[in-house]
Design a protein around this motif. Structure first.
Motif, PDB file in Angstrom:
ATOM      1  N   PRO A  10      13.695   6.349  -4.167  1.00 22.35           N
ATOM      2  CA  PRO A  10      14.659   7.203  -4.875  1.00 22.35           C
ATOM      3  C   PRO A  10      15.965   6.496  -5.204  1.00 22.35           C
ATOM      4  O   PRO A  10      16.690   6.933  -6.087  1.00 22.35           O
ATOM      5  CB  PRO A  10      14.909   8.351  -3.886  1.00 22.35           C
ATOM      6  N   THR A  11      16.256   5.395  -4.481  1.00 24.74           N
ATOM      7  CA  THR A  11      17.528   4.711  -4.734  1.00 24.74           C
ATOM      8  C   THR A  11      17.316   3.379  -5.448  1.00 24.74           C
ATOM      9  O   THR A  11      18.257   2.610  -5.620  1.00 24.74           O
ATOM     10  CB  THR A  11      18.273   4.468  -3.407  1.00 24.74           C
TER      11      THR A  11
ATOM     12  N   PHE B 279      10.939  10.296  -8.152  1.00 21.28           N
ATOM     13  CA  PHE B 279      10.538   8.921  -8.464  1.00 21.28           C
ATOM     14  C   PHE B 279      11.757   8.021  -8.664  1.00 21.28           C
ATOM     15  O   PHE B 279      12.860   8.497  -8.948  1.00 21.28           O
ATOM     16  CB  PHE B 279       9.721   8.885  -9.758  1.00 21.28           C
ATOM     17  N   GLN B 280      11.499   6.726  -8.588  1.00 20.09           N
ATOM     18  CA  GLN B 280      12.563   5.749  -8.813  1.00 20.09           C
ATOM     19  C   GLN B 280      13.159   5.899 -10.221  1.00 20.09           C
ATOM     20  O   GLN B 280      14.359   5.800 -10.403  1.00 20.09           O
ATOM     21  CB  GLN B 280      11.961   4.344  -8.642  1.00 20.09           C
TER      22      GLN B 280
ATOM     23  N   VAL C 168       9.901   6.494   0.609  1.00 15.58           N
ATOM     24  CA  VAL C 168       9.383   5.141   0.450  1.00 15.58           C
ATOM     25  C   VAL C 168      10.534   4.310  -0.086  1.00 15.58           C
ATOM     26  O   VAL C 168      11.155   4.691  -1.077  1.00 15.58           O
ATOM     27  CB  VAL C 168       8.202   5.135  -0.548  1.00 15.58           C
ATOM     28  N   THR C 169      10.843   3.241   0.579  1.00 11.35           N
ATOM     29  CA  THR C 169      12.013   2.464   0.109  1.00 11.35           C
ATOM     30  C   THR C 169      11.940   0.984   0.463  1.00 11.35           C
ATOM     31  O   THR C 169      11.205   0.550   1.342  1.00 11.35           O
ATOM     32  CB  THR C 169      13.320   3.069   0.664  1.00 11.35           C
ATOM     33  N   HIS C 170      12.755   0.240  -0.262  1.00 15.25           N
ATOM     34  CA  HIS C 170      12.971  -1.176  -0.011  1.00 15.25           C
ATOM     35  C   HIS C 170      14.356  -1.410   0.582  1.00 15.25           C
ATOM     36  O   HIS C 170      14.712  -2.524   0.909  1.00 15.25           O
ATOM     37  CB  HIS C 170      12.989  -1.917  -1.367  1.00 15.25           C
ATOM     38  N   ASN C 171      15.146  -0.311   0.630  1.00 15.67           N
ATOM     39  CA  ASN C 171      16.571  -0.462   0.921  1.00 15.67           C
ATOM     40  C   ASN C 171      16.831  -0.644   2.417  1.00 15.67           C
ATOM     41  O   ASN C 171      16.951   0.292   3.185  1.00 15.67           O
ATOM     42  CB  ASN C 171      17.308   0.767   0.377  1.00 15.67           C
ATOM     43  N   ARG C 172      16.917  -1.912   2.798  1.00 10.13           N
ATOM     44  CA  ARG C 172      17.061  -2.297   4.200  1.00 10.13           C
ATOM     45  C   ARG C 172      18.297  -1.670   4.845  1.00 10.13           C
ATOM     46  O   ARG C 172      18.235  -1.109   5.932  1.00 10.13           O
ATOM     47  CB  ARG C 172      17.164  -3.826   4.254  1.00 10.13           C
TER      48      ARG C 172
ATOM     49  N   GLY D 190       0.799  -1.221   0.000  1.00  6.15           N
ATOM     50  CA  GLY D 190       0.000   0.000   0.000  1.00  6.15           C
ATOM     51  C   GLY D 190       0.832   1.272   0.000  1.00  6.15           C
ATOM     52  O   GLY D 190       0.300   2.364   0.133  1.00  6.15           O
ATOM     53  N   LYS D 191       2.182   1.118  -0.166  1.00  2.00           N
ATOM     54  CA  LYS D 191       3.063   2.291  -0.160  1.00  2.00           C
ATOM     55  C   LYS D 191       2.721   3.255  -1.301  1.00  2.00           C
ATOM     56  O   LYS D 191       2.583   4.463  -1.090  1.00  2.00           O
ATOM     57  CB  LYS D 191       4.537   1.866  -0.323  1.00  2.00           C
TER      58      LYS D 191
END
Lengths: 298, 246
Positions: B182-183, B103-104, B211-215, B58-59
């Protein structure tokens, strides 16, 4: 709107035109060909209408009087006829004038043999009509005036001209309507393609906070410019073509120009230029504004 | 009455310094399950917040709601004093001028150079030529691209393109910066540089949502982390870390 925003919008509109050359060319070609057909058709139709109009004016009726009718009564009859709304022109021809003109047209030197006027009872009114379809009504009326002996007229010419006129009107309205519908359809399609190519840009603009007006303007200016160019090209071609055709007709068929009166290129373009430019720019404006509106709800 | 409510809303926001406020927000699409369910999220002015979660959590929906690209199904959503459930269409552009977005995939205009890409944002809000000539070089200097203002996007590396996007997002001095992955398209070195820039921007007073996936980045930066799972906020921690799915 700020001045520099206005210039920016116009610059973007111009850029859009060059950015998608193939779509721009397709749009211009579409409008050009439609407006070329329109111009061609317009030139032919207006010339034809002009010829018919001139012919109509030449189709008059001739009114003769009872033998020995007083000049005063003849004058009264003239006044009655000229009061009718369908009468465009009324001209009195005296017996002498009738004879002079007959001599000139047909007898030439042979007329010298006549000592008296053989057309003594041929004084008449030549009546021209503004609307040839009213001829029979007018004839019925004039026949009922006391003192009128005879009326000469050409029924066949009158009905033929009326018919041709109506036909031209229907056919021209029909063909122009079809051409316009085809133009709008094709332009809307082309603008849709142009916009889908730039959908990303529109989205970015909306995210940054561009107003609908700001997003629409360059596309609308682009559409109007395409319409303008699409109108100027066929106008130029028709201008050149019209002059060539007219010169050719005058050169090869001089007889025809005596019988039929053609319009000059300026008479045609006085109307064709504003109408074509209006249609071109109008189609560009409508096509782009309707199509951009569809893509604005981000 | 509408204005009164809005004014009151604005005042409350100022008092509490709350810049983003979602109360019991749900968003359902016409097909399928709800994208967001009963979300409560309150972000104060000047905060730096990570929004994390797997795809489908839902991000993206949340970002779209914050930009008023989507309208909530129920609840209350207030951003910078604008009631986004009731805002009129013609007021949306003015609202969006408070938000910068990255944006990405950068989303730069490929046919325009770096300078024009950034100036584009200023033209949209109808800044004068003089202001544009002053602001654009200044922001390009901040993101470290002053020397490349003439380059076209395809002549730049991914990291540089993201800096251009960042400059474009910041040139209008937004109160909030939304960065959507963004990354996502960058190598670790460039990712870190972008994150440092975001931190720097945050320090100058801009509220930043990433908003990210970068752990690795989330864990290292020790910021507030909001974790979404299937449309629900499952955790909201100050100085949090990336929570594993399992």
């Amino acid at each position: 709107m700020r001045i520099n925003t206005l210039f920016y919008t116009i610059r973007q509109g111009l850029r859009n035109i060059f950015r998608n050359k193939s779509f721009t060319l397709a749009s211009i070609a579409t409008i050009s060909s439609c407006l070329f057909l329109f111009g061609l058709f317009f030139s032919i139709v207006t010339n034809f209408q002009n010829i018919v109009k001139n012919a109509e004016q030449k189709v008059g009726i001739t009114v003769f009087f009872d033998e020995g009718l007083e000049d005063k009564r003849i004058e009264e009859i003239g006044q009655l006829i000229s009061k009718r709304p369908e009468v465009s022109e009324i001209h009195f021809v005296s017996a002498e004038e009738a004879w002079d003109s007959f001599k000139e047209d047909y007898l030439h030197e042979y007329a010298d043999g006549f000592t008296e006027n053989p057309l003594e009872n041929s004084a008449n009114y030549r009546v021209n009509l503004s609307d040839v379809s009213m001829q029979s009504a007018l004839v019925t009326y004039i026949e009922s005036i006391p003192g009128v002996r005879k009326i000469n007229r050409s029924e066949l010419t009158a009905t033929t001209l009326t018919g041709i006129n109506a036909l031209i009107a229907y056919v021209s309205v029909g063909i122009i309507a079809i051409l316009l519908a085809v133009s709008i359809f094709l332009i809307s399609n082309t603008v849709t393609i142009g916009i889908s190519v730039r959908k990303e840009e529109i989205n970015i603009m909306k995210y940054i906070g561009a107003t609908d007006f700001f997003v629409r303007s360059p596309f609308v200016i682009e559409g109007m410019l395409i319409g303008l160019i699409g109108a100027v090209i066929p106008l130029g071609i028709i201008y050149v073509l019209y002059n060539i055709v007219m010169e050719y007709i005058i050169d090869r068929f001089p007889m025809l120009t005596n019988l039929l009166s053609f319009l000059t290129v300026h008479e045609i373009f006085n109307v064709l230029t504003p109408v074509s430019l209006g249609i071109g720019v109008g189609i560009g404006f409508l096509g782009s504004i309707v199509t951009v509106r569809k893509h604005l709800r981000v | 009455m509408d204005t009164a409510v809005k004014k009151k809303g604005r005042k409350d926001a100022e008092d509490t310094q709350e810049i983003i406020s979602l109360t019991n927000v749900s968003k359902a699409y016409s097909t399928g399950a709800p994208a967001l369910k009963d979300v409560n999220l309150h972000i104060n002015k000047g905060e730096f917040v990570f929004i994390v979660g797997d795809s489908g959590s839902g991000k993206s929906t949340l970002i779209k709601l914050l930009l008023r690209e989507l309208v909530i199904t129920s609840g209350d959503i207030n951003v910078m004093g604008y009631d986004l459930a009731r805002i009129k269409h013609r007021r949306i552009p003015k609202f969006r001028r408070n938000i910068g977005i990255v944006f990405q995939d950068f989303r730069l205009l490929k046919d325009r150079n770096v300078y024009e890409n950034v100036a584009f944002a200023q033209r949209i809000i109808q800044k004068s030529g003089k202001e544009i000539r002053k602001n654009v070089p200044s922001i390009l200097g901040i993101v470290g691209l002053a020397g490349k203002y003439k380059a076209k996007p395809k002549q730049l590396s991914g990291g540089e393109q993201q800096r251009v996007a960042l400059a474009r997002a910041l040139v209008n001095k937004p109160a909030i910066l939304l960065a959507d992955e963004p990354t996502g398209n960058l190598d670790p070195k460039n990712s870190w540089e972008i994150m440092k820039l975001l931190e720097q921007i945050n320090e100058s007073g801009t509220t930043v949502l990433v908003v990210t996936h970068n752990r690795e980045i989330v864990n290292a930066m020790q910021k507030r982390v909001v974790t979404l799972k299937r449309g629900v906020i499952v955790s909201d921690e100050e100085k949090g870390g990336y929570i594993d799915e399992d």
